[in-house]
Write an enzyme that holds these catalytic residues in place. Structure first.
Site, mmCIF file in Angstrom:
data_model
loop_
_atom_site.group_PDB
_atom_site.id
_atom_site.type_symbol
_atom_site.label_atom_id
_atom_site.label_comp_id
_atom_site.label_asym_id
_atom_site.label_seq_id
_atom_site.Cartn_x
_atom_site.Cartn_y
_atom_site.Cartn_z
ATOM 1 N N TYR A 169 0.850 -1.085 0.170
ATOM 2 C CA TYR A 169 0.119 -0.061 0.023
ATOM 3 C C TYR A 169 0.779 1.008 0.101
ATOM 4 C CZ TYR A 169 -3.923 3.001 1.395
ATOM 5 O OH TYR A 169 -4.969 3.890 1.276
ATOM 6 N N PHE B 272 -22.041 11.141 -25.713
ATOM 7 C CA PHE B 272 -21.703 10.207 -26.592
ATOM 8 C C PHE B 272 -21.553 8.705 -26.166
ATOM 9 C CE2 PHE B 272 -17.392 10.404 -25.542
ATOM 10 C CZ PHE B 272 -17.192 11.536 -24.847
ATOM 11 N N PHE C 14 -9.840 18.579 -25.186
ATOM 12 C CA PHE C 14 -10.124 16.987 -25.052
ATOM 13 C C PHE C 14 -11.608 16.933 -24.403
ATOM 14 C CE2 PHE C 14 -10.475 12.787 -23.931
ATOM 15 C CZ PHE C 14 -10.272 12.264 -25.290
ATOM 16 N N THR C 15 -12.565 16.097 -24.738
ATOM 17 C CA THR C 15 -13.893 15.911 -23.885
ATOM 18 C C THR C 15 -13.744 16.004 -22.417
ATOM 19 O OG1 THR C 15 -13.870 13.576 -24.182
ATOM 20 C CG2 THR C 15 -14.981 14.838 -25.975
ATOM 21 N N ARG D 241 -16.607 11.639 -33.454
ATOM 22 C CA ARG D 241 -15.876 12.762 -33.191
ATOM 23 C C ARG D 241 -16.324 14.014 -33.925
ATOM 24 N NH1 ARG D 241 -12.984 11.555 -28.184
ATOM 25 N NH2 ARG D 241 -15.187 11.142 -27.938
ATOM 26 N N LYS E 290 -2.557 5.666 -22.870
ATOM 27 C CA LYS E 290 -2.095 5.828 -24.483
ATOM 28 C C LYS E 290 -0.548 5.856 -24.496
ATOM 29 C CE LYS E 290 -5.951 8.493 -25.777
ATOM 30 N NZ LYS E 290 -6.379 8.204 -27.360
ATOM 31 N N ASP F 154 -0.525 18.088 -21.625
ATOM 32 C CA ASP F 154 -1.368 17.065 -21.576
ATOM 33 C C ASP F 154 -0.251 16.113 -22.734
ATOM 34 O OD1 ASP F 154 -2.718 14.646 -22.228
ATOM 35 O OD2 ASP F 154 -4.757 15.775 -22.476
HETATM 36 N N1 F0G Z 1 -6.137 13.613 -22.887
HETATM 37 C C1 F0G Z 1 -6.141 13.141 -24.073
HETATM 38 C C2 F0G Z 1 -5.364 13.895 -25.107
HETATM 39 C C3 F0G Z 1 -6.910 12.137 -24.253
HETATM 40 O O1 F0G Z 1 -6.731 11.406 -25.641
HETATM 41 C C4 F0G Z 1 -7.301 11.488 -23.388
HETATM 42 C C5 F0G Z 1 -8.121 10.187 -23.468
HETATM 43 C C6 F0G Z 1 -7.457 11.912 -21.972
HETATM 44 C C7 F0G Z 1 -6.642 13.139 -21.753
HETATM 45 C C8 F0G Z 1 -8.153 11.067 -20.933
HETATM 46 O O2 F0G Z 1 -7.496 10.042 -20.464
HETATM 47 O O3 F0G Z 1 -8.870 8.238 -20.852
HETATM 48 O O4 F0G Z 1 -6.910 8.061 -19.650
HETATM 49 O O5 F0G Z 1 -9.070 9.185 -18.736
HETATM 50 N N2 F0G Z 1 -8.498 9.816 -24.804
HETATM 51 C C9 F0G Z 1 -9.200 8.573 -24.998
HETATM 52 C C10 F0G Z 1 -9.416 8.289 -26.553
HETATM 53 C C11 F0G Z 1 -10.326 8.311 -24.251
HETATM 54 O O6 F0G Z 1 -10.028 7.395 -26.775
HETATM 55 O O7 F0G Z 1 -9.050 9.312 -27.213
HETATM 56 P P1 F0G Z 1 -8.263 8.905 -19.922
#
Ligand code: F0G
Length: 482
Positions: free
Chosen positions: A80, A455, A132-133, A389, A266, A223
């Site tokens: 832990y 989405f 990003f979303t 997208r 990623k 990021d």
């Molecule tokens: N920033 C970027 C540029 C991303 O592409 C993603 C995730 C995140 C932040 C968030 O990271 O999913 O680990 O919480 N992109 C995924 C995609 C979901 O399918 O493009 P996460």
């Protein structure tokens, strides 16, 4: 060094790995695929993976691990507090990024939650190359807003600009002047700009952004989720990077940023995430949020096995012949589709191949979600799962008005080291068939619409019986093929 050349002159990517573990795929007949799509409410997020032939939804958490990553998982130190695994990962990040402090988190959006909670206040503004979303959702939920200031070429679908993810420096100065620097929470740069087609920014651009941040006493947050692709493009396309190693470019980038965060789903062929900084002050401001939302400081919601895999994966991300696999396969797919006159985002970026639904199905109005309709149609005719997208990925205004997206894209992500060239050729073939029959594709309408990130769970119906017509046309051309 880039691509390996063939004597025959054929321009194809070559896998620089061999396959040692495989997973059986199923390809259901089209009559079944149309049913699966309807059961999933025409939302590719709601399909069961066993019903998908090529899963090109995302490259998140689905990249193939290497033998070295798998073996590293066996030496993970499960504790832990004070885990050896954490110490090893922290050391790797110090070595590769040159940053002193590391806060682990369970994934990228968890880092965004913490950074937004600590630095975004009611009325704050966050200028960024593009949103990003999940990034935008976290900033908005904390009372802030975003300003997208990517260069104009960034949102042009076809372009030959090598760095479409660059921030427009004049626009940055204008945003700061208009809002006043005290309102700017931080400036955010995203590597491999996701929503505009995985497009990179240049090192020179980041240096210019840093200069403006310094002039105004602003913090620069980076990021790095799509860092690997961005690094490859910098090395390939930018003069000042040609003589540098990937590791040297990485260190230069990190030295320009105050906070770097990433999704390890990623970056690093693993799962998890983290925040890195050289500032003790910034580290201390964020630290308690890790224990509150993620877990103790030495695991932050990640399994220690994933942390070991990430450690090895980050080292692999410094190898040009490993990180070039994604971009080269994507480039092949984009160029083949482009040659056939099928509308795709150019130049090829990272992450995946992006079909331009605005032109592919130019008869479908944005209010009927052309990219979502294309995603549904492509799954039906091929078993290939992509991700909308476009407008479906936006959120309505509070009064219910639709926010039409700048671009309507169907993203076909290329998970790293996962698909072979013949599978990619199959996808290209079915896309070509669909393009020839594109007028059969109709629109979609929501029948269940969540307010936030709709989405993910939203369900839609076709606006007519176009899906049955598509199945009939397919059967005419392929009477006995799956
Ligand atoms: N920033 C970027 C540029 C991303 O592409 C993603 C995730 C995140 C932040 C968030 O990271 O999913 O680990 O919480 N992109 C995924 C995609 C979901 O399918 O493009 P996460």
């Amino acid at each position: 060094m880039g691509k390996i050349k063939f004597f025959s002159g054929e321009d194809i990517p070559l896998e620089m790995h061999k396959v040692r573990i495989v997973q059986k795929l199923e390809l259901a007949p089209i009559e079944q695929r149309v049913k699966y799509m309807q059961e999933a409410g025409n939302n590719t997020f709601l399909l069961n993976n066993r019903d998908v032939f090529m899963d090109m939804l995302t490259d998140s958490g689905v990249n193939a691990m290497s033998d070295n990553q798998l073996s590293a998982m066996m030496i993970a130190d499960d504790s832990y507090a004070g885990s050896e695994t954490f110490t090893r990962l922290e050391k790797t990040l110090q070595e590769l990024f040159g940053t002193k402090y590391f806060l682990p988190a369970h994934q990228g959006r968890a880092c965004e939650n913490i950074i937004s909670q600590v630095f975004v206040k009611e009325g704050s503004v966050v200028p960024m190359n593009y949103h990003f979303t999940t990034t935008k959702a976290h900033i908005v939920i904390n009372g802030g807003s975003i300003e997208e200031i990517v260069i104009d070429e960034g949102i042009e679908v076809t372009s030959s600009h090598p760095f479409k993810g660059n921030m427009d420096i004049d626009k940055l100065k204008e945003v700061i002047a208009r809002n006043g620097k005290e309102k700017i929470a931080y400036v955010r740069m995203e590597a491999g700009t996701n929503l505009i087609g995985g497009q990179p920014f240049s090192l020179e651009n980041l240096q210019d952004v840093r200069k403006v941040c310094d002039e105004n006493g602003l913090m620069l947050v980076f990021d790095a989720s799509l860092l690997s692709d961005n690094l490859y493009f910098m090395k390939e396309r930018e003069e000042q990077c040609k003589s540098m190693s990937i590791e040297e470019i990485t260190k230069k980038i990190m030295a320009l940023c105050d906070i770097t965060y990433f999704s390890a789903r990623k970056l690093g062929f693993a799962r998890g995430g983290g925040i890195c900084t050289n500032s003790k002050d910034l580290y201390m401001k964020m630290r308690e949020y890790i224990t509150l939302y993620e877990g103790f400081l030495t695991y932050g919601g990640m399994s220690v096995r994933e942390m070991e895999a990430l450690r090895v994966g980050l080292n692999e991300s410094m190898d040009e012949h490993i990180i070039n696999q994604g971009p080269l396969f994507i480039e092949y797919m984009v160029n083949e589709l482009d040659k056939k006159g099928i509308p795709v985002i150019t130049p090829a970026g990272g992450l995946g191949c992006h079909l331009d639904a605005m032109r592919f199905v130019d008869h479908i109005p944005q209010a009927e979600y052309p990219a979502g309709a294309l995603a549904s149609a492509l799954y039906i005719v091929s078993g290939v799962r992509g991700m909308e997208r476009g407008t479906m990925s936006e959120q309505r205004e509070d009064d219910g008005t639709e926010v039409f997206s700048n671009m309507e894209l169907l993203r076909l992500a290329m998970p790293r080291r996962v698909f072979t060239l013949s599978q990619v050729k199959y996808a290209i073939d079915r896309i070509e068939w669909l393009y020839k029959n594109r007028k059969l594709i109709g629109g979609l309408k929501f029948v269940e619409e969540p307010k936030t990130l709709r989405f993910f769970f939203g369900r839609l119906d076709p606006t007519s019986n176009w899906q049955d017509e598509l199945v009939k046309a397919f059967r005419k051309d392929f009477p006995d093929s799956l």
